[in-house]
Design a protein around this motif. Structure first.
Motif, PDB file in Angstrom:
ATOM      1  N   LEU A 119       0.837  -1.202   0.000  1.00 58.50           N
ATOM      2  CA  LEU A 119       0.000   0.000   0.000  1.00 58.50           C
ATOM      3  C   LEU A 119       0.870   1.251   0.000  1.00 58.50           C
ATOM      4  CD1 LEU A 119      -3.000   1.066   0.401  1.00 58.50           C
ATOM      5  CD2 LEU A 119      -2.438   1.118   2.843  1.00 58.50           C
ATOM      6  N   GLN A 120       0.608   2.163  -0.888  1.00 58.62           N
ATOM      7  CA  GLN A 120       1.290   3.460  -0.888  1.00 58.62           C
ATOM      8  C   GLN A 120       0.255   4.567  -1.025  1.00 58.62           C
ATOM      9  OE1 GLN A 120       2.724   1.211  -3.502  1.00 58.62           O
ATOM     10  NE2 GLN A 120       4.024   0.426  -1.878  1.00 58.62           N
ATOM     11  N   THR A 121       0.456   5.611  -0.282  1.00 57.56           N
ATOM     12  CA  THR A 121      -0.439   6.760  -0.419  1.00 57.56           C
ATOM     13  C   THR A 121       0.402   7.998  -0.716  1.00 57.56           C
ATOM     14  OG1 THR A 121      -0.371   7.085   1.949  1.00 57.56           O
ATOM     15  CG2 THR A 121      -2.256   5.912   1.090  1.00 57.56           C
ATOM     16  N   ASN A 122      -0.212   8.936  -1.378  1.00 57.28           N
ATOM     17  CA  ASN A 122       0.486  10.138  -1.805  1.00 57.28           C
ATOM     18  C   ASN A 122      -0.503  11.300  -1.777  1.00 57.28           C
ATOM     19  OD1 ASN A 122       1.885  12.109  -3.128  1.00 57.28           O
ATOM     20  ND2 ASN A 122       2.297  10.901  -4.973  1.00 57.28           N
ATOM     21  N   PHE A 123      -0.191  12.323  -0.996  1.00 53.98           N
ATOM     22  CA  PHE A 123      -1.059  13.503  -0.944  1.00 53.98           C
ATOM     23  C   PHE A 123      -0.223  14.746  -1.141  1.00 53.98           C
ATOM     24  CE2 PHE A 123      -3.182  10.278   1.564  1.00 53.98           C
ATOM     25  CZ  PHE A 123      -4.433  10.257   0.959  1.00 53.98           C
ATOM     26  N   ASP A 124      -0.748  15.665  -1.890  1.00 50.79           N
ATOM     27  CA  ASP A 124      -0.037  16.914  -2.126  1.00 50.79           C
ATOM     28  C   ASP A 124      -1.060  18.051  -2.070  1.00 50.79           C
ATOM     29  OD1 ASP A 124       2.790  17.761  -3.877  1.00 50.79           O
ATOM     30  OD2 ASP A 124       1.169  19.197  -3.649  1.00 50.79           O
ATOM     31  N   ILE A 125      -0.811  18.997  -1.181  1.00 55.69           N
ATOM     32  CA  ILE A 125      -1.744  20.109  -1.027  1.00 55.69           C
ATOM     33  C   ILE A 125      -0.945  21.402  -1.096  1.00 55.69           C
ATOM     34  CG2 ILE A 125      -3.361  21.239   0.561  1.00 55.69           C
ATOM     35  CD1 ILE A 125      -3.774  18.357   1.740  1.00 55.69           C
ATOM     36  N   GLN A 126      -1.389  22.334  -1.933  1.00 54.72           N
ATOM     37  CA  GLN A 126      -0.732  23.638  -1.951  1.00 54.72           C
ATOM     38  C   GLN A 126      -1.780  24.735  -2.046  1.00 54.72           C
ATOM     39  OE1 GLN A 126       1.839  24.312  -5.407  1.00 54.72           O
ATOM     40  NE2 GLN A 126       0.917  22.550  -6.435  1.00 54.72           N
ATOM     41  N   ALA A 127      -1.447  25.878  -1.489  1.00 51.31           N
ATOM     42  CA  ALA A 127      -2.377  27.009  -1.494  1.00 51.31           C
ATOM     43  C   ALA A 127      -1.555  28.277  -1.595  1.00 51.31           C
ATOM     44  CB  ALA A 127      -3.208  27.007  -0.225  1.00 51.31           C
ATOM     45  N   GLY A 128      -2.180  29.308  -2.145  1.00 52.06           N
ATOM     46  CA  GLY A 128      -1.420  30.541  -2.287  1.00 52.06           C
ATOM     47  C   GLY A 128      -2.259  31.694  -2.776  1.00 52.06           C
ATOM     48  N   THR A 129      -1.587  32.643  -3.408  1.00 53.59           N
ATOM     49  CA  THR A 129      -2.259  33.863  -3.846  1.00 53.59           C
ATOM     50  C   THR A 129      -3.312  33.551  -4.897  1.00 53.59           C
ATOM     51  OG1 THR A 129      -0.523  34.175  -5.485  1.00 53.59           O
ATOM     52  CG2 THR A 129      -0.229  35.280  -3.368  1.00 53.59           C
ATOM     53  N   ASN A 130      -4.147  34.553  -5.190  1.00 49.78           N
ATOM     54  CA  ASN A 130      -5.264  34.390  -6.123  1.00 49.78           C
ATOM     55  C   ASN A 130      -6.193  33.267  -5.694  1.00 49.78           C
ATOM     56  OD1 ASN A 130      -3.082  35.772  -7.673  1.00 49.78           O
ATOM     57  ND2 ASN A 130      -4.731  35.902  -9.164  1.00 49.78           N
ATOM     58  N   SER A 131      -6.251  33.110  -4.381  1.00 54.22           N
ATOM     59  CA  SER A 131      -7.147  32.105  -3.801  1.00 54.22           C
ATOM     60  C   SER A 131      -6.856  30.699  -4.350  1.00 54.22           C
ATOM     61  CB  SER A 131      -8.595  32.510  -4.090  1.00 54.22           C
ATOM     62  OG  SER A 131      -9.482  31.670  -3.454  1.00 54.22           O
ATOM     63  N   SER A 132      -5.587  30.466  -4.688  1.00 49.66           N
ATOM     64  CA  SER A 132      -5.233  29.186  -5.310  1.00 49.66           C
ATOM     65  C   SER A 132      -5.269  28.048  -4.305  1.00 49.66           C
ATOM     66  CB  SER A 132      -3.823  29.266  -5.906  1.00 49.66           C
ATOM     67  OG  SER A 132      -3.763  30.271  -6.862  1.00 49.66           O
ATOM     68  N   LYS A 133      -5.934  26.984  -4.679  1.00 49.21           N
ATOM     69  CA  LYS A 133      -5.987  25.776  -3.843  1.00 49.21           C
ATOM     70  C   LYS A 133      -5.847  24.577  -4.776  1.00 49.21           C
ATOM     71  CE  LYS A 133      -9.953  27.528  -2.266  1.00 49.21           C
ATOM     72  NZ  LYS A 133      -9.798  28.973  -2.322  1.00 49.21           N
ATOM     73  N   ILE A 134      -4.802  23.835  -4.578  1.00 49.15           N
ATOM     74  CA  ILE A 134      -4.603  22.650  -5.427  1.00 49.15           C
ATOM     75  C   ILE A 134      -4.366  21.458  -4.509  1.00 49.15           C
ATOM     76  CG2 ILE A 134      -3.225  21.608  -7.265  1.00 49.15           C
ATOM     77  CD1 ILE A 134      -2.267  24.484  -7.966  1.00 49.15           C
ATOM     78  N   ALA A 135      -5.183  20.443  -4.648  1.00 50.04           N
ATOM     79  CA  ALA A 135      -5.021  19.240  -3.826  1.00 50.04           C
ATOM     80  C   ALA A 135      -5.066  18.015  -4.726  1.00 50.04           C
ATOM     81  CB  ALA A 135      -6.125  19.173  -2.782  1.00 50.04           C
ATOM     82  N   THR A 136      -4.101  17.139  -4.545  1.00 46.93           N
ATOM     83  CA  THR A 136      -4.134  15.876  -5.283  1.00 46.93           C
ATOM     84  C   THR A 136      -3.821  14.750  -4.303  1.00 46.93           C
ATOM     85  OG1 THR A 136      -1.781  15.937  -5.833  1.00 46.93           O
ATOM     86  CG2 THR A 136      -3.261  16.944  -7.413  1.00 46.93           C
ATOM     87  N   GLY A 137      -4.329  13.594  -4.589  1.00 42.30           N
ATOM     88  CA  GLY A 137      -4.056  12.466  -3.713  1.00 42.30           C
ATOM     89  C   GLY A 137      -4.225  11.161  -4.449  1.00 42.30           C
ATOM     90  N   SER A 138      -3.505  10.159  -4.002  1.00 41.52           N
ATOM     91  CA  SER A 138      -3.705   8.840  -4.605  1.00 41.52           C
ATOM     92  C   SER A 138      -3.436   7.751  -3.577  1.00 41.52           C
ATOM     93  CB  SER A 138      -2.771   8.653  -5.812  1.00 41.52           C
ATOM     94  OG  SER A 138      -1.440   8.580  -5.394  1.00 41.52           O
ATOM     95  N   ILE A 139      -4.157   6.672  -3.735  1.00 41.24           N
ATOM     96  CA  ILE A 139      -3.929   5.480  -2.918  1.00 41.24           C
ATOM     97  C   ILE A 139      -3.633   4.350  -3.887  1.00 41.24           C
ATOM     98  CG2 ILE A 139      -4.947   3.864  -1.265  1.00 41.24           C
ATOM     99  CD1 ILE A 139      -6.807   6.169  -0.402  1.00 41.24           C
ATOM    100  N   ASN A 140      -2.478   3.739  -3.706  1.00 43.69           N
ATOM    101  CA  ASN A 140      -2.060   2.647  -4.598  1.00 43.69           C
ATOM    102  C   ASN A 140      -1.955   1.365  -3.786  1.00 43.69           C
ATOM    103  OD1 ASN A 140      -0.778   4.298  -7.088  1.00 43.69           O
ATOM    104  ND2 ASN A 140      -0.376   5.320  -5.153  1.00 43.69           N
TER     105      ASN A 140
END
Lengths: 785, 163
Positions: free
Chosen positions: A225-246
């Protein structure tokens, strides 16, 4: 006598020593027949299993290390020559590819900090990427964009590049375009991006005209089992979230991934080209409705600041029953809303919304590979504009087999595509308020044959031919690709390509059936109104756009850690299409003997204009050169530099409007001259920048820190835009943007980073009439467990 | 400790032929096995292969030219539990990795060197990871010891040792 004896004795000693030396040397050769240090690459290639068995393990490893296989050499290979399978439908090094090819690996994608797939394409040579609004991009391979110039903005979309996710075309057949925010996968889902430049329909079917962008996704191939999450936020109300479960267990691998991305524009007002002014969001709906009466003002999205909001989920199941067999299923759902430029409705920006669900299956068994996919979706291309909302299904199937016989690989292939687009759920069909007013179908079947022959390990000759049949609308077509490469030595490869491809017919060009009725006063004696009827219809006999290309290439390992890849290309495109006024029924007009100041007693007739989609005489000739250098200094530092210079000449640009003629030539002609005989102009198409390119540097001073900087820029772009009789000169200033991602690995599973896109906040406009796009600064955390 | 010993076969060297990786993997297996000691003698040295015909072919090539511990090498294709008697090395191809769990109990403590080729695979003594463009191998000394086998220390410096 004694002396002679001694001399004889010496002679025997010498003979004995000589014998011993020779036999020692022979013995030594016997024991260690191969001197690893002195072997050339060619000699290694020729080593048999017997030879290699004679080697001590340490020597075998040393040999491996010496010739590309040490960890630093592995790094060279990984960075300079990643493998790709799009160019020839089989795994091979980029260096070996007979076509112009670029690969962006998952590692490069992650380190670059690219927020989205189109943004990541700035890392590749030969790609023109313009940001329209924050996070929404226009992407073109090598150019030939916005042709014919002066036409509607919908002609600025890229309808000549085939984009695929794991063999599934993600092309929208309605207008022939890739709407990037509709893709269900994010940068973090990708194993690599493979880009093939130039006509490639002979392998991939129609629409691979200017090239192919193939997005290859990650698979769950590590046990457990591997999991991967990436969350970033910033100016211009930017919100980017990605995730995966393998999860991988034995023959099964399951990957579940999701992504969400939201960001705001850099401004909340709107440019109106026809009035050359910026207006506030709450004015746009009404303004658009006054310019195009069919526009519904209240439906203009009141979220003026939103640039993009998208979310998607993907399920990927891989079953590997044996080493040679792999069955992969992918199911994806996405929903997106983007405020971007699509067509001129008064404001150039409008909101495009879509949801779609796709299923695809890829099967590989030995030399056999096949793909089948079905996409069902709903898309509203221009919110508020009736007729641009539709339901659609796209079915794709293909299969091929790589037969290998000695140095010859023969690949027969078959492909079929079917698309169904319907606006019947969104328009009044009886009143012809839609673009299609019902459903429209497109379909193709194709057979292809590709031969790939290697002679003397040096000369490779590839020929591919595709014979296709559009069964809806009916037409035969063919594409070809002939390529040859010659390996001068281990470090030099020359290559040449001649190829031709067509796009497929698009739904709108073929089946458009739009009527616009604009009220107009027809009786000057009273308020009686008639109408101006504008009928726009598609054309089933339209020839699809065609490109023919000649290309020469050189790949050179200048040093073992410095590689150059140069391509010189010349292409000719034709069969562009545009709505052309076919027939105009003018009002009867006032009587000729009408005295000045006298009003006519009879009402005038309605005006009816029929515009039909027609092929143009227009042709485009492009010549250019792309150079790409990659340098790996050591494990800590590597860099790339790439640039393209190109010149595009438009020929036989038909012009019948005197004011347009005057603007373009500086000389005036009277109306009648052009009405009777159109003029045909040739001029440079400066909307494709003469120079564009970029660079990237990755520096890892320690195992913990990584710094990645990339830059991308282009020279001035010029074109013109017409709306009615308005002629607007378009100039996009040169722009250079820097990006920087600095990351720190806290422990084995956590990484934190700062990510600056357009670091210097260069706010120059990149795409005509759209936002002045600036810098976005984000902070993020990545977790891998 | 040297971190990584790897062998990767660039397709520059060997175009379009995935079997070339097995050619080198087989050579590596032969060299690794030479550095492992088995407690009890037997007539033949038997290497069992689960799943990979290419590797089997390469190993058969080696078996015709070389001996191990002075004994003839015999390569057998293993598809069932019954074929596991008198075996010295058992190789699980990537797609056969799931069978390891089924037969682990049966093999427990027996002098068999288990070799896998899947990243993250647990329970093997040697594990080849990433067999596409490069071949790296991990060594699990504890697992090897559990199977009553001893390693030449020279091997430890050639692979990636995992505790």
């Amino acid at each position: 006598m004694k002396l002679k004896h001694i001399r004889l004795k010496n002679r025997y000693v010498l003979l004995l020593v000589g014998f011993m030396l020779i036999s020692t040397s022979l013995f030594a050769q016997d024991k260690s027949p191969i001197n690893v240090e002195e072997l050339s690459l060619e000699q290694i290639k020729g080593l048999t299993q017997e030879d290699l068995l004679e080697l001590p393990f340490e020597d075998l490893i040393h040999l491996v290390k010496k010739f590309k296989l040490s960890s630093i050499e592995e790094l060279y290979a990984l960075l300079l020559n990643p493998t790709q399978s799009t160019a020839s439908k089989m795994e091979e090094d980029v260096f070996e590819s007979p076509l112009a090819t670029t690969v962006i690996t998952a590692d490069e994608l992650e380190k670059s900090g690219a927020r989205s797939i189109p943004e990541a394409l700035k890392l590749a040579p030969g790609v023109i990427v313009r940001e329209k609004t924050n996070g929404n991009y226009d992407v073109h391979l090598r150019g030939n964009d916005y042709i014919p110039p002066g036409s509607d903005l919908t002609n600025s979309v890229n309808s000549t590049t085939l984009v695929m996710i794991d063999n599934r075309p993600v092309y929208n057949s309605f207008v022939g375009a890739t709407f990037w925010e509709n893709l269900p996968v994010s940068v973090n889902d990708l194993e690599k991006i493979e880009i093939i430049y130039g006509p490639s329909a002979a392998l991939y079917g129609p629409n691979a005209v200017s090239g192919v962008i193939h997005l290859i996704t990650k698979k769950a191939d590590t046990e457990g089992l591997q999991t991967n999450f990436d969350i970033q936020a910033g100016t211009n109300s930017s919100k980017i979230a990605t995730g995966s479960i393998n999860y991988n267990k034995g023959k099964w691998g399951i990957r579940l991934s999701g992504n969400y991305n939201q960001s705001n524009r850099f401004q909340d007002n709107y440019y109106i080209p026809q009035n050359d002014e910026y207006v506030s969001g709450d004015q746009v709906g009404e303004l658009n409705a006054s310019i195009d009466t069919s526009f519904i003002a209240s439906e203009f999205s009141n979220d003026y600041s939103n640039a993009i909001e998208q979310g998607a989920a993907n399920l990927d199941i891989t079953y590997t029953p044996s080493d040679k067999v792999m069955i992969n299923y992918q199911g994806s759902y996405q929903s997106s809303s983007a405020q971007t430029a699509y067509m001129d409705i008064g404001s150039v920006l409008s909101t495009r919304k879509s949801t779609s669900f796709s299923n695809s299956i890829n099967v590989k068994a030995g030399g056999f590979d096949s793909h089948i996919s079905l996409l069902s979706g709903q898309l509203n291309a221009v919110e508020g504009m009736p007729g641009y909302e539709y339901d659609y299904q796209e079915l794709n199937a293909k299969a091929g087999y790589n037969f290998k016989y000695k140095n010859l690989i023969i690949r027969p292939g078959i492909m079929a595509n079917y698309a169904n687009y319907s606006d019947e759920n969104y328009v009044d069909i009886e009143a012809n308020t839609g673009l299609l007013n019902g459903s429209a179908e497109l379909g193709t079947v194709q057979g292809s044959l590709r031969l790939d022959y290697t002679a003397f390990d040096k000369l490779r000759i590839v020929g591919a031919w595709l014979q296709g049949y559009f069964y809806q609308p009916e037409r035969n077509y063919s594409s070809y690709q002939f390529a040859s490469s010659y390996q001068v030595n281990d470090n030099t490869l020359l290559r040449a390509v001649v190829s031709k491809s067509n796009s497929s017919p698009f739904v709108l060009n073929t089946y458009m059936d739009k009527s616009i009725q604009v009220p107009m006063p027809t009786n000057p004696n009273n308020d009686e109104e008639g109408y101006m009827n504008l009928n726009m219809v598609g054309n089933e006999d339209l020839a699809p756009q065609e490109m023919q290309m000649f290309e020469l290439g050189l790949r050179k390992r200048i040093l073992k850690n410095l590689q150059a890849d140069v391509s010189i290309f010349y292409n000719k495109s034709k069969d562009y299409a545009q709505l052309v006024t076919d027939e105009t029924t003018l009002p009867s007009g006032p009587p000729e003997d009408l005295a000045e100041g006298e009003v006519p007693s009879e009402p005038m007739n309605d005006i009816t204009i029929l515009e039909t989609m027609e092929n143009l005489d227009l042709k485009s000739d492009q010549i250019g050169i792309t150079a790409n250098f990659k340098y790996v200094m050591n494990k800590k530092l590597n860099m790339s530099l790439f640039a393209t210079y190109q010149h595009t000449e438009l020929k036989d640009f038909e012009i019948s409007d005197p004011s347009q003629y005057e603007e373009l030539t500086g000389t005036s002609l009277d109306d009648n001259t052009l009405t009777e005989n159109s003029e045909y102009l040739s001029f440079e198409h400066s909307y494709t920048p003469n120079v564009y390119g970029g660079a990237s540097i990755n520096y890892s001073p320690t195992n913990k820190w990584n710094f990645n900087t990339s830059l991308y820029g282009y020279s001035k772009q010029e074109s013109f835009y017409t709306k009615g009789r308005d002629f607007i000169n378009v100039t996009i200033d040169p722009k250079l943007t820097f990006n920087l991602k600095a990351s720190y690995q806290i422990n084995t599973w956590m990484n934190v980073y700062v990510n600056a896109r357009n670091l210097t906040n260069n706010t120059k406009q990149e795409f005509m009439f759209t936002d002045k796009t600036g810098g976005v600064y984000l902070g993020g955390i990545s977790i891998k467990l | 400790m040297k971190k990584i010993v790897l062998i990767g076969i660039l397709l520059t060297l060997f175009q379009y032929s995935p079997a070339q990786n097995y050619k080198f993997q087989a050579l590596f297996i032969y060299n690794i096995v030479k550095r492992v000691n088995w407690p009890s003698p037997s007539d033949n040295f038997v290497i069992g292969v689960m799943g990979s015909k290419e590797l089997q072919k390469e190993l058969i090539g080696i078996s015709k030219k070389q001996k191990l511990g002075g004994k003839q090498i015999k390569i057998i294709n293993v598809s069932s539990k019954e074929e596991l008697n008198d075996i010295h090395v058992l190789y699980f191809s990537r797609s056969s990795s799931s069978k390891l769990n089924d037969i682990q109990a049966q093999l427990k403590s027996k002098p068999i060197l288990l070799i896998g080729e899947k990243s993250g695979l647990k329970g093997v003594g040697i594990n080849f990871i990433d067999n596409s463009n490069e071949i790296k191998f991990e060594i699990y000394p504890a697992n090897i010891k559990d199977h009553q086998l001893t390693l030449a220390t020279s091997l430890l410096s050639l692979g990636e040792v995992k505790q």
